[in-house]
Design a protein around this motif. Sequence first.
Motif, PDB file in Angstrom:
ATOM      1  N   VAL A  55       0.857  -1.178   0.000  1.00  0.00           N
ATOM      2  CA  VAL A  55       0.000   0.000   0.000  1.00  0.00           C
ATOM      3  C   VAL A  55       0.896   1.232   0.000  1.00  0.00           C
ATOM      4  O   VAL A  55       1.798   1.360   0.841  1.00  0.00           O
ATOM      5  CB  VAL A  55      -0.940   0.015   1.223  1.00  0.00           C
ATOM      6  CG1 VAL A  55      -1.776   1.295   1.230  1.00  0.00           C
ATOM      7  CG2 VAL A  55      -1.845  -1.215   1.218  1.00  0.00           C
ATOM      8  N   TRP A  56       0.651   2.128  -0.945  1.00  0.00           N
ATOM      9  CA  TRP A  56       1.488   3.315  -1.124  1.00  0.00           C
ATOM     10  C   TRP A  56       0.697   4.591  -0.852  1.00  0.00           C
ATOM     11  O   TRP A  56      -0.495   4.662  -1.138  1.00  0.00           O
ATOM     12  CB  TRP A  56       2.010   3.395  -2.559  1.00  0.00           C
ATOM     13  CG  TRP A  56       2.660   2.153  -3.072  1.00  0.00           C
ATOM     14  CD1 TRP A  56       2.048   1.096  -3.715  1.00  0.00           C
ATOM     15  CD2 TRP A  56       4.051   1.814  -2.997  1.00  0.00           C
ATOM     16  NE1 TRP A  56       2.969   0.143  -4.040  1.00  0.00           N
ATOM     17  CE2 TRP A  56       4.204   0.545  -3.619  1.00  0.00           C
ATOM     18  CE3 TRP A  56       5.172   2.465  -2.471  1.00  0.00           C
ATOM     19  CZ2 TRP A  56       5.443  -0.076  -3.729  1.00  0.00           C
ATOM     20  CZ3 TRP A  56       6.404   1.840  -2.586  1.00  0.00           C
ATOM     21  CH2 TRP A  56       6.534   0.588  -3.200  1.00  0.00           C
ATOM     22  N   ASP A  57       1.377   5.605  -0.336  1.00  0.00           N
ATOM     23  CA  ASP A  57       0.825   6.952  -0.271  1.00  0.00           C
ATOM     24  C   ASP A  57       1.041   7.588  -1.639  1.00  0.00           C
ATOM     25  O   ASP A  57       2.178   7.675  -2.123  1.00  0.00           O
ATOM     26  CB  ASP A  57       1.525   7.776   0.813  1.00  0.00           C
ATOM     27  CG  ASP A  57       1.008   9.188   0.880  1.00  0.00           C
ATOM     28  OD1 ASP A  57       0.001   9.431   1.559  1.00  0.00           O
ATOM     29  OD2 ASP A  57       1.620  10.074   0.226  1.00  0.00           O
ATOM     30  N   VAL A  58      -0.035   8.020  -2.284  1.00  0.00           N
ATOM     31  CA  VAL A  58       0.064   8.509  -3.651  1.00  0.00           C
ATOM     32  C   VAL A  58       0.887   9.792  -3.735  1.00  0.00           C
ATOM     33  O   VAL A  58       1.705   9.960  -4.644  1.00  0.00           O
ATOM     34  CB  VAL A  58      -1.342   8.724  -4.244  1.00  0.00           C
ATOM     35  CG1 VAL A  58      -1.273   9.444  -5.582  1.00  0.00           C
ATOM     36  CG2 VAL A  58      -2.057   7.386  -4.406  1.00  0.00           C
ATOM     37  N   ASP A  59       0.700  10.718  -2.801  1.00  0.00           N
ATOM     38  CA  ASP A  59       1.402  11.995  -2.869  1.00  0.00           C
ATOM     39  C   ASP A  59       2.911  11.845  -2.710  1.00  0.00           C
ATOM     40  O   ASP A  59       3.694  12.413  -3.469  1.00  0.00           O
ATOM     41  CB  ASP A  59       0.868  12.953  -1.802  1.00  0.00           C
ATOM     42  CG  ASP A  59      -0.513  13.491  -2.143  1.00  0.00           C
ATOM     43  OD1 ASP A  59      -0.887  13.451  -3.335  1.00  0.00           O
ATOM     44  OD2 ASP A  59      -1.212  13.944  -1.226  1.00  0.00           O
ATOM     45  N   SER A  60       3.327  11.068  -1.728  1.00  0.00           N
ATOM     46  CA  SER A  60       4.762  10.953  -1.439  1.00  0.00           C
ATOM     47  C   SER A  60       5.431   9.787  -2.148  1.00  0.00           C
ATOM     48  O   SER A  60       6.652   9.778  -2.330  1.00  0.00           O
ATOM     49  CB  SER A  60       4.975  10.806   0.065  1.00  0.00           C
ATOM     50  OG  SER A  60       4.454   9.564   0.532  1.00  0.00           O
ATOM     51  N   GLY A  61       4.647   8.790  -2.526  1.00  0.00           N
ATOM     52  CA  GLY A  61       5.223   7.578  -3.114  1.00  0.00           C
ATOM     53  C   GLY A  61       5.823   6.646  -2.086  1.00  0.00           C
ATOM     54  O   GLY A  61       6.480   5.663  -2.426  1.00  0.00           O
ATOM     55  N   ALA A  62       5.580   6.921  -0.806  1.00  0.00           N
ATOM     56  CA  ALA A  62       6.145   6.098   0.274  1.00  0.00           C
ATOM     57  C   ALA A  62       5.270   4.882   0.542  1.00  0.00           C
ATOM     58  O   ALA A  62       4.047   4.938   0.433  1.00  0.00           O
ATOM     59  CB  ALA A  62       6.279   6.922   1.544  1.00  0.00           C
ATOM     60  N   ALA A  63       5.907   3.779   0.909  1.00  0.00           N
ATOM     61  CA  ALA A  63       5.181   2.565   1.276  1.00  0.00           C
ATOM     62  C   ALA A  63       4.556   2.751   2.656  1.00  0.00           C
ATOM     63  O   ALA A  63       5.223   3.172   3.610  1.00  0.00           O
ATOM     64  CB  ALA A  63       6.116   1.379   1.277  1.00  0.00           C
ATOM     65  N   VAL A  64       3.261   2.436   2.769  1.00  0.00           N
ATOM     66  CA  VAL A  64       2.527   2.559   4.029  1.00  0.00           C
ATOM     67  C   VAL A  64       2.441   1.205   4.728  1.00  0.00           C
ATOM     68  O   VAL A  64       2.670   1.095   5.925  1.00  0.00           O
ATOM     69  CB  VAL A  64       1.111   3.127   3.778  1.00  0.00           C
ATOM     70  CG1 VAL A  64       0.346   3.235   5.091  1.00  0.00           C
ATOM     71  CG2 VAL A  64       1.191   4.477   3.083  1.00  0.00           C
ATOM     72  N   HIS A  65       2.094   0.173   3.960  1.00  0.00           N
ATOM     73  CA  HIS A  65       1.994  -1.190   4.498  1.00  0.00           C
ATOM     74  C   HIS A  65       2.497  -2.177   3.457  1.00  0.00           C
ATOM     75  O   HIS A  65       2.343  -1.948   2.248  1.00  0.00           O
ATOM     76  CB  HIS A  65       0.539  -1.563   4.833  1.00  0.00           C
ATOM     77  CG  HIS A  65      -0.124  -0.698   5.841  1.00  0.00           C
ATOM     78  ND1 HIS A  65       0.306  -0.598   7.147  1.00  0.00           N
ATOM     79  CD2 HIS A  65      -1.216   0.111   5.741  1.00  0.00           C
ATOM     80  CE1 HIS A  65      -0.484   0.237   7.808  1.00  0.00           C
ATOM     81  NE2 HIS A  65      -1.412   0.677   6.978  1.00  0.00           N
ATOM     82  N   THR A  66       3.052  -3.278   3.928  1.00  0.00           N
ATOM     83  CA  THR A  66       3.367  -4.412   3.070  1.00  0.00           C
ATOM     84  C   THR A  66       2.553  -5.602   3.548  1.00  0.00           C
ATOM     85  O   THR A  66       2.573  -5.937   4.740  1.00  0.00           O
ATOM     86  CB  THR A  66       4.865  -4.745   3.094  1.00  0.00           C
ATOM     87  OG1 THR A  66       5.607  -3.613   2.610  1.00  0.00           O
ATOM     88  CG2 THR A  66       5.160  -5.938   2.200  1.00  0.00           C
TER      89      THR A  66
END
Length: 245
Positions: A55-66
């Motif tokens: 699961v990614w944060d669209v704005d930052s491109g950071a991974a939120v959950h795997t």
Amino acid sequence: GGGKPGRSGEIKLWRVSDMSLLKMIEGHKDNVLALAFSPDGKQLVSASYDKSLIVWDVDSGAAVHTLTNHVDAVYAVAWSPDGKRIASGAGDRTVKVWQASDAKLLVTISDSLDAVLTLVFSPDGATLAGAGADKIVRLWDMGGDAPLEQSGSTAGKLKASTFAHEGAILHVLFSPDGATLYSTAEDKRIKAWDAAALTEKVTFEQQSDWVTALALNPEGNLLAAGRYDATSTIYATDSGKALSG
């Protein structure tokens, strides 16, 4: 989504108005096979041949959950309309439903006889439809507003199923009102089903190649089909008649 087989996966986000590249996201260890946005568009979940979902944060491109629990490639992913659940389907013949907020695995469904290739929630979120290599369309109860648990009496239980095609099923799609379910398969057919009874309503013309993309307009009266041979057609959903393409 794509990537280099056995090496990396990549996701590219594009601006629809001019098709300019906004962002490239990397994190998977193999090809990205499916994507789904959260209903609010703030997050994106990716499914990969590396057996995981991210699961990614669209704005930052950071991974939120795997999300890791599948033991084979993950081919399908769907986000529930209320944004609370994510469903995944894989080559391990299972469907798994996760809590989107914290990536908790809620239930594993093992009805399928072969790889699960496509999943979609009904518009009200009460039903999950899935299909794949075993050529069967299945509908599962998602328990409504009740907590979804592995030991639940109804949640995740099979509601209906039917042998739908003569080849592996590639896509399933609900109409906006939830009354009709569309399916496409390697037999080069598009079919429309009564979503409650899984009885066939409309069979569309034989396709020139596999239908690899399906989309409905908001009113649900037009169905667009994109094929592997780079052709496309728009159909009237009530009659199955081709209108263009």
